[in-house]
Design an enzyme around this catalytic site. Structure first.
Site, short mmCIF file in Angstrom:
data_model
loop_
_atom_site.label_atom_id
_atom_site.label_comp_id
_atom_site.label_asym_id
_atom_site.label_seq_id
_atom_site.Cartn_x
_atom_site.Cartn_y
_atom_site.Cartn_z
N ASN A 77 0.95 -1.25 -0.09
CA ASN A 77 0.09 0.76 -0.08
C ASN A 77 0.79 1.13 -0.08
OD1 ASN A 77 -2.09 1.96 0.35
ND2 ASN A 77 -2.81 1.22 2.76
N LYS A 124 -0.04 4.19 0.11
CA LYS A 124 -0.69 5.42 -0.03
C LYS A 124 -0.17 6.75 -0.71
CE LYS A 124 -0.46 3.25 5.14
NZ LYS A 124 -0.42 3.33 6.05
N HIS A 169 -9.44 1.15 4.33
CA HIS A 169 -8.29 1.24 5.52
C HIS A 169 -8.76 2.56 6.77
CE1 HIS A 169 -4.45 2.51 6.70
NE2 HIS A 169 -3.94 1.48 5.97
N GLU A 215 -7.20 4.90 7.84
CA GLU A 215 -6.79 5.97 7.21
C GLU A 215 -8.06 6.66 7.26
OE1 GLU A 215 -2.89 6.09 5.96
OE2 GLU A 215 -2.07 5.13 7.35
N GLU A 219 -5.34 -4.82 10.42
CA GLU A 219 -4.69 -3.86 11.19
C GLU A 219 -4.75 -2.99 11.98
OE1 GLU A 219 -2.50 -2.88 6.61
OE2 GLU A 219 -4.38 -1.26 7.24
N GLY A 221 2.31 2.18 10.50
CA GLY A 221 3.43 3.54 10.41
C GLY A 221 3.51 3.79 11.89
N SER A 264 3.22 -1.96 10.19
CA SER A 264 4.81 -2.28 10.17
C SER A 264 5.75 -3.70 10.05
CB SER A 264 5.05 -1.14 11.87
OG SER A 264 4.58 -0.58 11.98
P1 13P Z 1 3.19 0.27 7.69
O1 13P Z 1 3.91 -0.95 7.36
O2 13P Z 1 3.82 1.75 6.98
O3 13P Z 1 2.56 -0.13 9.17
O4 13P Z 1 1.13 0.66 7.49
C1 13P Z 1 0.32 -0.59 7.26
C2 13P Z 1 -0.44 -0.05 6.52
O5 13P Z 1 -1.72 1.05 6.93
C3 13P Z 1 -1.11 -0.91 5.20
O6 13P Z 1 -2.13 -0.81 4.55
#
Ligand code: 13P
Length: 251
Positions: free
Chosen positions: A9, A11, A95, A97, A167, A173, A212
């Site tokens: 992803n 982002k 997601h 976010e 997640e 992150g 992560s």
């Molecule tokens: P990270 O791997 O940066 O923690 O992000 C995970 C994520 O949100 C994947 O969709």
């Protein structure tokens, strides 16, 4: 056998030049490794170029969001049919976010999930709890609610053409990965929750862990019985990391 998958992803990262470099570094090193088990979910503007780069490779591509509406006067939105036009195999829905920063409710997420499936795109449905919810001991309740809305709208059998990603928000992150056992416990719960309605759907469902994931922890996470791969944020932007994570899946 359950399908395994590592999906990146990206982002809101990248630019044409960086994406070309990243994919050039990744494609060759995954060639011949496995078919049908790797993907990248990229920002909308890059779908055309990523499609051209990946079309004859073993890496699929997808988007990170879509509109719940089929078409019409929805300025700024992107429909499932448009994603299909660009060869998207996957789209991330729900997601955290999107849920937290853009106020997407369980209902909207379920509508997006259905919109993707109607267009023949596999939704990667994200579920997960915040740190406060975990501390309050309501992780399972939250995840059950997130799943229930989708199942109620689309039916449990729809999960035959979907992927679920667990997640935990506190692990995204942050560098703070769930331990393999913490992740496994929730994955097993998700499978059990779905098995209440249809055990074969539950058995066959691909459930990814995200939060992560790195080259250094992928192997132990993927070794857990209910973890079928990963949804990778930051580490999917670093070729060496992403390749190593993909290798950990198929080792
Ligand atoms: P990270 O791997 O940066 O923690 O992000 C995970 C994520 O949100 C994947 O969709």
């Amino acid at each position: 056998m359950r399908k395994k998958l590592v999906a990146g992803n990206w982002k809101m990262h990248g630019c044409l030049a960086e994406n070309d470099q990243l994919l050039a570094d990744v494609v060759d090193r995954l060639t011949g490794l496995s078919s049908d088990q790797f993907a990248v979910c990229v920002p909308y503007p890059y779908l055309f170029s990523v499609q051209n780069t990946l079309k004859d490779t073993n890496i699929a591509w997808g988007a990170q969001n879509l509109s719940q509406f089929e078409k019409g006067a929805y300025t700024g939105e992107v429909s499932a049919a448009m994603l299909k036009d660009f060869g998207c195999r996957y789209v991330i829905v729900g997601h955290s976010e999107r849920r937290t920063l853009f106020n997407e409710s369980n209902v909207v997420v379920a509508e997006k999930y259905s919109a993707a499936q109607h267009a023949g795109i596999v939704p990667i449905l994200c579920v997960g709890e915040s740190l406060k919810q975990r501390d309050d001991g309501i992780t399972e309740t939250i995840i059950a609610e997130q799943l229930a809305e989708v199942i109620q709208r689309a039916g449990v059998e729809s999960l035959d053409s979907a992927v679920v990603a667990y997640e935990p928000i506190w692990a995204i992150g942050t560098g703070k990965t769930a331990t393999p056992q913490q992740a496994e416990d929730v994955h097993a719960f998700i499978r059990k929750e779905i098995a209440k309605q249809n055990s074969s759907v539950a058995d066959n469902l691909t459930i990814l862990y995200g939060g992560s994931v790195k080259a250094s922890n992928a192997l132990e996470l993927f070794a857990m019985p209910d973890i079928d791969g990963g949804l990778i944020g930051g580490a999917s932007l670093v070729a060496d990391e992403f390749v190593a994570i993909c290798r950990a899946l198929v080792h």
